[in-house]
Enzyme design. Sequence first.
Site, PDB file in Angstrom:
ATOM      1  N   HIS A  37      -7.777   0.200  -0.080  1.00 28.73           N
ATOM      2  CA  HIS A  37      -8.270  -1.176  -0.143  1.00 28.73           C
ATOM      3  C   HIS A  37      -9.682  -1.272   0.438  1.00 28.73           C
ATOM      4  CE1 HIS A  37      -3.778  -1.814   0.157  1.00 28.73           C
ATOM      5  NE2 HIS A  37      -4.055  -2.506  -0.921  1.00 28.73           N
ATOM      6  N   GLN A 148      -7.598   2.393  -9.244  1.00 28.07           N
ATOM      7  CA  GLN A 148      -7.030   3.167 -10.340  1.00 28.07           C
ATOM      8  C   GLN A 148      -5.594   3.588 -10.052  1.00 28.07           C
ATOM      9  OE1 GLN A 148      -9.093   6.879 -11.491  1.00 28.07           O
ATOM     10  NE2 GLN A 148      -7.066   7.627 -12.075  1.00 28.07           N
ATOM     11  N   ASP A 150      -3.093   1.848  -9.410  1.00 28.68           N
ATOM     12  CA  ASP A 150      -2.309   0.950 -10.255  1.00 28.68           C
ATOM     13  C   ASP A 150      -3.003   0.864 -11.616  1.00 28.68           C
ATOM     14  OD1 ASP A 150      -0.266  -0.033  -8.304  1.00 28.68           O
ATOM     15  OD2 ASP A 150      -2.071  -0.639  -7.240  1.00 28.68           O
ATOM     16  N   GLN A 153      -1.870  -1.700 -14.229  1.00 27.54           N
ATOM     17  CA  GLN A 153      -2.339  -3.024 -13.813  1.00 27.54           C
ATOM     18  C   GLN A 153      -3.807  -3.205 -14.164  1.00 27.54           C
ATOM     19  OE1 GLN A 153      -1.465  -5.091  -9.853  1.00 27.54           O
ATOM     20  NE2 GLN A 153      -3.477  -4.202  -9.453  1.00 27.54           N
ATOM     21  N   ILE A 176      -7.851   6.658  -3.746  1.00 26.10           N
ATOM     22  CA  ILE A 176      -8.155   7.224  -2.432  1.00 26.10           C
ATOM     23  C   ILE A 176      -6.901   7.939  -1.940  1.00 26.10           C
ATOM     24  CG2 ILE A 176      -8.898   6.757  -0.075  1.00 26.10           C
ATOM     25  CD1 ILE A 176     -11.025   6.225  -2.202  1.00 26.10           C
ATOM     26  N   ARG A 187       3.336   1.367   0.654  1.00 26.44           N
ATOM     27  CA  ARG A 187       4.739   1.776   0.692  1.00 26.44           C
ATOM     28  C   ARG A 187       4.946   3.160   1.311  1.00 26.44           C
ATOM     29  NH1 ARG A 187       4.863  -1.455  -4.238  1.00 26.44           N
ATOM     30  NH2 ARG A 187       6.437  -3.090  -4.013  1.00 26.44           N
TER      31      ARG A 187
END
Length: 302
Positions: A37, A148, A150, A153, A176, A187
């Site tokens: 993030h 990337q 996800d 998505q 990353i 998670r």
Amino acid sequence: MQAVTTIAEVREQVKAWRREGLTVGLVPTMGFLHEGHKSLIVRAAAENDRVVVSDFVNPTQFGPTEDLESYPRDFERDCKLCEEAGAALVFHPEPSEMYAPNACTYVNMDELTHELCGLTRPIHFRGVCTVVSKLFHIVCPDRAYFGQKDAQQLAVIRRMVRDLNFDIQIVGCPIIREEDGLAKSSRNTYLSAEERTAALCLSRAVFAGQKMVEAGERDAKTVLDAMRAIIEAEPLAKIDYVKMVDFENIVQIEKIENVPVLCAMAVYIGKTRLIDNFIYDPAEDAGCGCGCSGDSCCCCGA
């Protein structure tokens, strides 16, 4: 850096920035932020005058048996990371702020959501498209940043922006990883020490598959069989899917030919579902250095 909880506060601040002629970047997250993030926020801060980070565990993208209640949360820690990375504002609403009690309007998508994660999580992308659309309307950013990891998505959001004529540039950013290769994920905190070691089978499979493709292998089944063998050799791993698809349309392919491809997986390590992938464009192995080409890199947005 400000932290706000209401839509009105976000809109008031963004309007003030607009009056100054400033550009705005958005990084949508579900909180419990990590280095992945942070990399999105850092890039957004480098490419925009101001950055808004949404920190919201979105209930509409969780199925009834999924981990909504147990999803990790640490807002104080998130704020510290956001400030260090260059964010100007963190939007941390309650579900009641984002969804009226009698809300019945959703943003849905066909085709791209029928494969990969959408196959086993049938309501997931409806929730994703709905909340991201709402964030786009609330923040009205110039650019929005997605990782990337996800990858489905990312493809879905790009298609939604195109189809619904959002005036927003979608920027995809590379995965990353931890030093040992595991893709960073909120998670990962669910994993025991033994499971954490077992989870490395995902990145080993990704790296092996990517190496095969870069060496010239073009048969999808050959690559996927090799990747599955690596995962199946780990006793704690249970495959949800390992598939290769046309990245733009999320349709399974048999041969790597003339379009960017996404090779993606979801694997349960114990009870924890993890995802990983690689993207490859056969038309160009140069460009940004990630195997993509064209005016906009298919995975990192360069």
